[in-house]
Design an enzyme around this catalytic site. Structure first.
Site, mmCIF file in Angstrom:
data_model
loop_
_atom_site.group_PDB
_atom_site.id
_atom_site.type_symbol
_atom_site.label_atom_id
_atom_site.label_comp_id
_atom_site.label_asym_id
_atom_site.label_seq_id
_atom_site.Cartn_x
_atom_site.Cartn_y
_atom_site.Cartn_z
ATOM 1 N N CYS A 177 0.836 -1.208 0.000
ATOM 2 C CA CYS A 177 0.000 0.000 0.000
ATOM 3 C C CYS A 177 0.869 1.255 0.000
ATOM 4 C CB CYS A 177 -0.908 -0.015 1.234
ATOM 5 S SG CYS A 177 -1.864 1.505 1.400
ATOM 6 N N CYS A 230 -0.422 4.129 2.276
ATOM 7 C CA CYS A 230 -0.202 3.917 3.716
ATOM 8 C C CYS A 230 1.268 4.111 4.073
ATOM 9 C CB CYS A 230 -0.594 2.501 4.147
ATOM 10 S SG CYS A 230 -2.037 1.827 3.345
ATOM 11 N N ASP A 231 2.171 3.574 3.264
ATOM 12 C CA ASP A 231 3.572 3.468 3.693
ATOM 13 C C ASP A 231 4.546 4.364 2.940
ATOM 14 O OD1 ASP A 231 2.762 1.555 5.510
ATOM 15 O OD2 ASP A 231 2.976 -0.082 4.081
#
Ligand SMILES: Cc1cc2nc3c(=O)[nH]c(=O)nc-3n(C[C@H](O)[C@H](O)[C@H](O)COP(=O)(O)OP(=O)(O)OC[C@H]3O[C@@H](n4cnc5c(N)ncnc54)[C@H](O)[C@@H]3O)c2cc1C
Length: 304
Positions: free
Chosen positions: A133, A136-137
């Site tokens: 992701c 997200c990261d």
């Protein structure tokens, strides 16, 4: 309480079904196991959903869909559907916490989940450099060098997004051309921070406490090389979320639910929509279209 419609999954297809179904004054319950939005909740910018000329953040679009469905009267509950009784007129959904819900119709919109590569080190370094992701990261990899694996739309789109953070993005694909949309390919080839490596696979991910390098193999020459990187983002395809159906519905070889163009499945009163069904284009706009049709078909079924 017997609902008219229970929807399994709160991605774009399920939430569109919810909007149509509750707007048609059907008593509608949507069951979501994580957070509403599904795959779009982890997508930074959706450029191709009609009506947003600058694109729209996926989480923002998901929130708008959920608000719209709530305003029409959809009830939302958070829980994982783990088994079903689908053959009777009144159908039953059982959740992980053993709670049971009844409905006259069921719409399955459980989407798909990312595939893992299954290579050495992948599992070990999840959260320590391996990610699925970018939204997200991505920010953890500011000024770092990373690898993105894949050749489809998601891989290219996310590689482009990751150039906001990383100093260099090595985009690795096992074939000698991408299957992603041409517009994405043009952007990727123009982006100076992206280094495209064709005909290659990542064989191993390694490091001490955190990810430090990947082992690459050129599948044409069989040459092995090492690349020092801090992160690996994997976008290599999808598996339909249909395990919990226990083969009650007709699936294709890959496990996608087979429907007709009205989203009817092999059981009367049970419909499927979005990425979980057998189809050619898995996108937000097609998920939404499917969702609308599924709710409409459920309505016709109930009227009969
Ligand atoms: C990184 C990335 C970028 C993308 N970019 C774009 C883009 O730019 N444009 C575009 O159009 N599309 C894009 N897509 C594809 C798009 O997001 C999907 O096609 C779309 O989200 C499919 O919607 P869906 O509702 O069918 O399934 P999903 O979005 O997969 O939602 C399914 C939902 O069901 C829930 N669920 C699953 N099993 C259960 C269960 N047993 N019980 C309860 N709930 C369950 C899941 O938690 C999930 O919330 C992208 C996808 C990704 C991953």
């Amino acid at each position: 309480m017997i609902y008219d419609v229970i929807i399994i999954g709160g991605g774009p297809s399920g939430m569109t079904s919810a909007i149509y179904s509750s707007r048609a004054r059907l008593k509608t319950l949507l069951i979501e196991k994580a957070g509403c939005g599904g795959q779009i909740a982890i997508t930074d910018n959706i450029e191709n959903y009609p009506g947003f000329e600058q694109g729209i953040n996926g989480f923002e679009l998901a929130t708008k869909m959920q608000t719209q469905a709530t305003n029409f009267g959809t009830e939302f509950i958070y829980g994982e559907a783990v088994s079903f009784q689908l053959n009777d007129k009144i159908k039953k959904v059982i959740l992980l916490d053993n709670k049971e819900y009844l409905a006259k119709t069921i719409i399955i919109s459980s989407g798909a989940s990312f595939k893992k590569l299954g290579i050495k080190g992948e599992q070990e370094f999840i959260g320590k450099g391996v990610s699925y992701c970018a939204t997200c990261d991505g920010p953890f990899f500011r000024n770092k060098e990373i690898v993105v694996i894949g050749g489809g739309d998601s891989a290219l789109q996310e590689a482009l997004y990751l150039t906001k953070f990383a100093v260099k993005v090595n985009l690795i694909h096992r074939r000698n051309e991408f299957r992603a949309a041409k517009i994405l390919q043009e952007k990727v080839f123009k982006e100076q921070k992206i280094n495209v490596i064709f005909d290659s696979v990542v064989e191993e991910i390694s490091g001490k406490d955190v990810l430090e390098q990947v082992t690459l193999k050129n599948i044409k020459t069989n040459t092995i090389s090492q690349l020092s990187v801090n992160g690996v983002f994997i976008f290599v395809g999808w598996t339909p979320n249909t395990n919990f159906l226990n083969n009650q519905l007709k699936l294709n070889k890959q496990g996608y639910i087979i429907t007709d163009d009205k989203m009817n499945t092999s059981i009367e009163g049970v419909f499927a929509c979005g990425d979980v069904r057998e189809k050619t284009l898995r996108q937000v706009v097609t998920a939404a279209g499917d969702g609308a049709i599924a709710a409409n078909s459920a309505q016709h079924y109930l009227e009969k």
